[in-house]
Design a protein around this motif. Sequence first.
Motif, short mmCIF file in Angstrom:
data_model
loop_
_atom_site.label_atom_id
_atom_site.label_comp_id
_atom_site.label_asym_id
_atom_site.label_seq_id
_atom_site.Cartn_x
_atom_site.Cartn_y
_atom_site.Cartn_z
N PRO A 199 0.82 -1.21 0.00
CA PRO A 199 0.00 0.00 0.00
C PRO A 199 0.86 1.25 0.00
CG PRO A 199 0.08 -0.91 2.20
CD PRO A 199 0.78 -1.90 1.32
N ALA A 200 0.19 2.38 -0.31
CA ALA A 200 0.88 3.66 -0.40
C ALA A 200 0.18 4.71 0.46
CB ALA A 200 0.93 4.14 -1.86
N LEU A 201 0.93 5.73 0.83
CA LEU A 201 0.41 6.88 1.55
C LEU A 201 0.73 8.14 0.77
CD1 LEU A 201 -0.79 8.22 4.17
CD2 LEU A 201 1.60 8.35 4.99
N ASP A 202 -0.28 8.97 0.57
CA ASP A 202 -0.08 10.31 0.01
C ASP A 202 0.01 11.27 1.19
OD1 ASP A 202 -0.09 12.73 -1.28
OD2 ASP A 202 -1.93 12.40 -2.41
N ALA A 203 1.23 11.61 1.60
CA ALA A 203 1.45 12.47 2.76
C ALA A 203 1.30 13.93 2.33
CB ALA A 203 2.85 12.22 3.33
N GLY A 204 0.36 14.63 2.97
CA GLY A 204 0.04 15.99 2.53
C GLY A 204 -0.85 15.96 1.31
N CYS A 205 -1.89 15.13 1.36
CA CYS A 205 -2.73 14.87 0.18
C CYS A 205 -3.63 16.03 -0.19
CB CYS A 205 -3.57 13.62 0.39
SG CYS A 205 -4.81 13.76 1.70
N GLY A 206 -3.85 16.99 0.73
CA GLY A 206 -4.70 18.13 0.42
C GLY A 206 -6.11 17.72 0.03
N THR A 207 -6.62 18.29 -1.04
CA THR A 207 -7.99 18.00 -1.49
C THR A 207 -8.04 16.80 -2.44
OG1 THR A 207 -7.80 19.63 -3.27
CG2 THR A 207 -8.74 20.39 -1.20
N GLY A 208 -6.89 16.12 -2.61
CA GLY A 208 -6.91 14.86 -3.36
C GLY A 208 -6.50 14.94 -4.81
N ARG A 209 -5.74 15.97 -5.18
CA ARG A 209 -5.34 16.11 -6.59
C ARG A 209 -4.64 14.85 -7.10
NH1 ARG A 209 -0.99 17.50 -9.69
NH2 ARG A 209 0.35 17.78 -7.86
N ARG A 250 1.37 0.44 7.94
CA ARG A 250 2.69 0.67 7.37
C ARG A 250 2.59 0.51 5.85
NH1 ARG A 250 2.58 2.63 11.34
NH2 ARG A 250 3.97 2.51 13.16
N TYR A 251 3.50 1.18 5.13
CA TYR A 251 3.36 1.30 3.68
C TYR A 251 4.63 0.87 2.96
CZ TYR A 251 -0.54 4.16 5.26
OH TYR A 251 -1.68 4.59 5.88
N ARG A 252 4.44 0.43 1.72
CA ARG A 252 5.58 0.14 0.86
C ARG A 252 6.11 1.41 0.20
NH1 ARG A 252 8.82 -3.68 1.41
NH2 ARG A 252 9.46 -3.43 -0.79
N THR A 253 5.20 2.35 -0.05
CA THR A 253 5.58 3.61 -0.71
C THR A 253 4.87 4.78 -0.04
OG1 THR A 253 5.73 2.44 -2.83
CG2 THR A 253 5.74 4.84 -2.90
N VAL A 254 5.60 5.84 0.22
CA VAL A 254 5.01 7.11 0.64
C VAL A 254 5.37 8.14 -0.43
CG1 VAL A 254 5.04 9.00 2.30
CG2 VAL A 254 5.11 6.64 3.11
N ILE A 255 4.36 8.83 -0.93
CA ILE A 255 4.60 9.94 -1.86
C ILE A 255 4.36 11.24 -1.11
CG2 ILE A 255 4.08 8.57 -3.92
CD1 ILE A 255 1.35 9.98 -4.06
N SER A 287 9.39 5.92 9.72
CA SER A 287 8.84 4.92 10.66
C SER A 287 7.57 4.26 10.14
CB SER A 287 8.58 5.58 12.02
OG SER A 287 7.45 6.45 11.96
N HIS A 288 6.93 4.88 9.15
CA HIS A 288 5.69 4.32 8.59
C HIS A 288 5.93 3.49 7.34
CE1 HIS A 288 3.73 7.06 11.40
NE2 HIS A 288 2.61 6.43 11.16
N LEU A 289 7.18 3.36 6.93
CA LEU A 289 7.50 2.54 5.77
C LEU A 289 7.93 1.14 6.20
CD1 LEU A 289 9.39 5.17 3.62
CD2 LEU A 289 7.46 3.80 2.81
N GLU A 290 7.50 0.15 5.45
CA GLU A 290 7.94 -1.21 5.69
C GLU A 290 9.42 -1.34 5.35
OE1 GLU A 290 5.49 -3.57 3.19
OE2 GLU A 290 3.65 -3.24 4.37
N PRO A 291 10.11 -2.35 5.90
CA PRO A 291 11.50 -2.58 5.50
C PRO A 291 11.61 -2.71 3.97
CG PRO A 291 10.95 -3.94 7.39
CD PRO A 291 9.66 -3.30 6.93
N GLY A 292 12.54 -1.96 3.40
CA GLY A 292 12.67 -1.94 1.95
C GLY A 292 11.74 -0.96 1.26
N GLY A 293 10.93 -0.25 2.05
CA GLY A 293 9.98 0.70 1.48
C GLY A 293 10.66 1.95 0.95
#
Length: 264
Positions: A41-51, A102-107, A130-136
């Motif tokens: 899974p992924a996290l959009d950190a600072g996603c705002g209104t969802g652009r 926890r996430y594989r990718t954070v954008i 800290s929120h990324l999986e090992p190897g994330g």
Amino acid sequence: MMTVGIQTWHYGLVARWWAEFCEGGDDIEFFGNAIKRCGEPALDAGCGTGRLLLPLLGSGIDIDGSDVSKDMLTWCASRAGAEGLSAVLYQQAMHELDLPRRYRTVIFCGSFGLGGTRVTDLEGLRRIHSHLEPGGTLVMDHYPPKSDSDYAEALAENLELPRDWPEQGDRRRSSDGTELELRTRLLAVDSAEKTVTREISARKFVDGAEVANESHAIVICGYSTADVESMLDQAGFGDIRVTGGLGDWRPSPSDERIVLEAKV
């Protein structure tokens, strides 16, 4: 309304402006491809209104969103519902990030250095780590300050601050027929902290008459590319890769935007 230690302007009419008019962009495909390459899974950190979040979610990507602004997230949730999407959203500042997953990718797009301090920005990167999986992987963009910016101009010429408001703002017609207008100005410069504070004026018009007026300020920390690389290293990231723009070339001083990719 605002998290302690954060001074940003993404509230009220400004949040509505983002929801109404900030859509699209070639970086949606770029970050989507990065997630497909680096994993879900992924996290959009600072996603705002969802652009970014909403089109990525609509494409089938398993992605959550977080943002400091409740107003921005309210618009994001509303837009998601209108598109038949179920968005998992968290109202948290980056330096206070504490999510159940926890996430594989954070954008992290268009948000680094906005609203906080050097201490909170570094802690935000640590929280992402800290929120990324090992190897994330963290994939983030950044806009290094330019020598011809208002910040540099203010330091070089001792400009009188705050600057005057521009005579004309950017006025656009919204979905309900009312008009929204934004104007911005330079409010303050802190040479020791290498920060600028900008103020935004948001006005709403009905049939040409002004019916609402709000102003908010935002603190912006200026970071060179080397600064960001150093902070990523301090936050525990490794294998840090920097490219110019959304391409796969080495960054140059002429690049307005860079992308950094860092591993856990």
